[in-house]
Write an enzyme that holds these catalytic residues in place. Structure first.
Site, short mmCIF file in Angstrom:
data_model
loop_
_atom_site.label_atom_id
_atom_site.label_comp_id
_atom_site.label_asym_id
_atom_site.label_seq_id
_atom_site.Cartn_x
_atom_site.Cartn_y
_atom_site.Cartn_z
N HIS A 279 8.12 28.12 -123.51
CA HIS A 279 7.48 29.34 -123.99
C HIS A 279 7.99 30.53 -123.20
O HIS A 279 8.25 30.39 -122.01
CB HIS A 279 5.96 29.24 -123.85
CG HIS A 279 5.23 30.24 -124.67
ND1 HIS A 279 5.00 31.53 -124.25
CD2 HIS A 279 4.73 30.15 -125.93
CE1 HIS A 279 4.38 32.18 -125.20
NE2 HIS A 279 4.20 31.38 -126.23
N ASP A 337 2.32 24.27 -130.44
CA ASP A 337 2.82 23.55 -131.61
C ASP A 337 3.04 22.06 -131.36
O ASP A 337 3.33 21.32 -132.30
CB ASP A 337 4.16 24.16 -132.06
CG ASP A 337 3.97 25.55 -132.62
OD1 ASP A 337 2.93 25.76 -133.26
OD2 ASP A 337 4.83 26.40 -132.41
N1 ACO Z 1 14.22 22.09 -124.86
C1 ACO Z 1 15.26 22.10 -123.98
N2 ACO Z 1 15.61 23.17 -123.24
C2 ACO Z 1 14.88 24.29 -123.40
C3 ACO Z 1 13.79 24.35 -124.28
C4 ACO Z 1 13.47 23.20 -125.02
N3 ACO Z 1 12.45 23.21 -125.89
N4 ACO Z 1 13.27 25.59 -124.23
C5 ACO Z 1 14.00 26.27 -123.37
N5 ACO Z 1 14.97 25.49 -122.85
C6 ACO Z 1 15.94 25.88 -121.80
C7 ACO Z 1 17.03 26.77 -122.38
O1 ACO Z 1 18.15 26.03 -122.81
C8 ACO Z 1 17.35 27.67 -121.21
O2 ACO Z 1 18.18 26.97 -120.33
P1 ACO Z 1 19.28 27.79 -119.43
O3 ACO Z 1 18.49 28.72 -118.55
O4 ACO Z 1 19.98 26.71 -118.68
O5 ACO Z 1 20.16 28.50 -120.41
C9 ACO Z 1 15.99 27.84 -120.50
O6 ACO Z 1 15.22 26.67 -120.86
C10 ACO Z 1 15.22 29.06 -120.93
O7 ACO Z 1 15.20 29.08 -122.35
P2 ACO Z 1 15.29 30.41 -123.21
O8 ACO Z 1 15.68 30.09 -124.59
O9 ACO Z 1 16.10 31.44 -122.47
O10 ACO Z 1 13.78 30.87 -123.12
P3 ACO Z 1 13.07 31.85 -124.11
O11 ACO Z 1 11.90 32.39 -123.39
O12 ACO Z 1 14.04 32.83 -124.66
O13 ACO Z 1 12.63 30.91 -125.33
C11 ACO Z 1 11.38 29.42 -126.69
C12 ACO Z 1 11.35 30.40 -125.50
C13 ACO Z 1 12.06 30.09 -127.88
C14 ACO Z 1 9.96 29.10 -127.09
C15 ACO Z 1 12.15 28.14 -126.27
O14 ACO Z 1 11.49 27.53 -125.18
C16 ACO Z 1 12.33 27.16 -127.42
O15 ACO Z 1 13.29 27.30 -128.18
N6 ACO Z 1 11.41 26.16 -127.58
C17 ACO Z 1 11.49 25.22 -128.68
C18 ACO Z 1 10.89 25.84 -129.94
C19 ACO Z 1 9.39 26.00 -129.85
O16 ACO Z 1 8.64 25.10 -129.49
N7 ACO Z 1 8.91 27.21 -130.24
C20 ACO Z 1 7.48 27.51 -130.29
C21 ACO Z 1 7.12 28.55 -129.25
S1 ACO Z 1 5.39 28.84 -129.26
C22 ACO Z 1 5.11 29.76 -130.65
O17 ACO Z 1 5.90 30.53 -131.07
C23 ACO Z 1 3.87 29.56 -131.30
#
Ligand code: ACO
Length: 402
Positions: A279, A337
């Site tokens: 998140h 979720d």
């Molecule tokens: N699985 C594996 N790695 C992950 C995940 C994941 N679910 N989420 C983040 N990471 C990693 C990224 O690859 C990144 O790694 P890096 O720093 O080595 O490049 C790091 O964690 C940070 O991730 P970002 O994408 O930069 O974080 P951001 O805050 O932009 O994204 C998000 C947050 C979009 C929710 C992300 O965690 C994600 O894609 N999760 C999966 C989708 C999801 O569950 N979305 C629902 C969110 S809650 C809602 O909207 C109701």
């Protein structure tokens, strides 16, 4: 916190912040999140207390007006909402114009946008009373729209709202009742549905809420703004994650395959992420996920579903991920979720309805934030800047010389 407007005035200096990771675009007194400790407050009230003691319509009142209602205020609010649960009869033609296999989110974006062609009186955003009517209309009609999108997709007749039922009960009724049979809403499922709605009701300046605010900042009508919010919510990185998460749990299928998926999620070249994990703001447990996990256990027990394989996979996935250095270091925890899809599927919803249920629950948050923005004297049209990286000035060449 630095107020960039005061710092730089009108000078052509700005911050570069893709994804707005550290940019506040507004003041708000609606929802507070402390992502480090995993705290979520609606108007100051902890989400756990609301999920246990309140109900969705009361939370709607709280989010819209800032205080919990007394008994008379609640009764009046319920009356106002139930008066607006019907859709204009002609709106049925919109539904009938879509392909049966359309995703219900696609149908909802279209139908909610189309409401602006029916409720002209709600279009004057400068009139506080009309803003109020628009808010009530939206909260009242979204469950009907989501339920009808579902009914249409499965070829069943539309079921009209039954206003004697609760907000959640009425939604279940419109989704699952059929004219040839009696349908009685099970109180336990009604409560679980209501809790899902409360947990999704608002979450400050997330992507869809920011979209609603940005659309609204130009003076667009509230129906158009909420349609924009629904469109943004659909993405798998946002509200679409609940559908994607259940599909992922099904694909994993059994606990022995979890390590393979954990390895894939850690491999940056795979393009795969654990859905329902991570998140932008929470760097600790999402408090909503905790409530949702308890709710999943309760609902499955009540339905007599023991040893649900998806719940087993989810719990084991959570356990393994939370012991894995990659997830620990990046502070990736289950989000709202992660468990919601298991509950919704147990209730009888297909995965395509998960995000529409999120949308109808979030409507009150969107409309509360929209009202707050419109009423804010500091409000300006939203207009991010950019860093231009394209070609410098050059002269046009005739097609014969290219
Ligand atoms: N699985 C594996 N790695 C992950 C995940 C994941 N679910 N989420 C983040 N990471 C990693 C990224 O690859 C990144 O790694 P890096 O720093 O080595 O490049 C790091 O964690 C940070 O991730 P970002 O994408 O930069 O974080 P951001 O805050 O932009 O994204 C998000 C947050 C979009 C929710 C992300 O965690 C994600 O894609 N999760 C999966 C989708 C999801 O569950 N979305 C629902 C969110 S809650 C809602 O909207 C109701």
């Amino acid at each position: 916190v630095i107020d960039i407007r005061k710092l730089y005035g009108q000078a052509n200096v700005f911050t570069y912040d893709p994804g707005f990771t550290s940019t506040a675009a507004c003041d708000s007194s609606i929802t507070y999140i402390d992502g480090d400790v995993g705290e979520l407050l609606y108007r100051g009230y902890p989400i756990e207390q609301l999920a246990e003691k309140s109900h969705h319509l009361e939370v709607c009142y709280l989010l819209l007006y800032g205080e919990l209602p007394n008994a008379a205020q609640m009764k009046d609010f319920e009356g106002r909402v139930t008066r607006h649960t019907m859709l204009h009869e002609q709106i049925q033609y919109f539904f009938r114009g879509f392909r049966r296999d359309a995703h219900p989110m696609a149908t909802m974006v279209g139908v909610v946008g189309a409401l602006s062609s029916f409720y002209h009186d709600s279009l004057d955003i400068n009139d506080p009373w009309q803003r109020e009517v628009a808010a009530i209309r939206m909260i009242a009609k979204l469950p009907t729209i989501a339920a009808w999108a579902y009914k249409y997709s499965i070829g069943q007749p539309f079921v009209y709202p039954k206003n004697a039922l609760s907000y959640a009960g009425n939604f279940l009724h419109m989704c699952f009742a059929v004219p040839c049979e009696d349908y009685v809403v099970q109180p336990a499922l009604e409560r679980a549905m209501d809790r899902i709605m409360m947990l999704h009701a608002d979450h400050e300046q997330n992507a869809s809420t920011s979209t609603v605010r940005l659309a609204g900042s130009s003076g667009a009508n509230p129906f158009a703004c909420i349609a924009a919010g629904i469109a943004c919510l659909w993405g798998p990185a946002h509200g679409g994650a609940n559908q994607a998460c259940l599909e992922m749990l099904k694909e994993i299928g059994s606990v022995d395959r979890i390590p393979e998926y954990i390895a894939k999620a850690k491999d940056k070249t795979s393009g795969f992420r654990l859905m329902g994990f991570g998140h932008r703001v929470y760097k600790n447990f999402d408090p909503r996920a905790k409530v949702m996990k308890e709710s999943a256990d309760e609902v499955l027990d009540l339905l007599g579903v023991h040893d649900n394989p998806l719940l087993q996979v989810a719990k084991e996935l959570e356990r393994i991920a939370l012991e894995d250095d990659y997830f620990v270091q990046k502070k990736l925890y289950p989000n709202v979720d992660f468990y919601s899809g298991i509950i919704l599927e147990a209730m009888g919803f297909p995965t395509s309805m998960f995000t529409p249920i999120f949308a109808l629950s979030r409507t009150v948050g969107w409309i509360s934030q929209w009202k707050e923005m419109i009423g804010d004297p500091q409000q300006k049209i939203g207009r991010p800047r950019q860093l231009y990286v394209g070609p410098t000035r050059r002269d046009y060449t005739d097609v014969r010389h290219r």
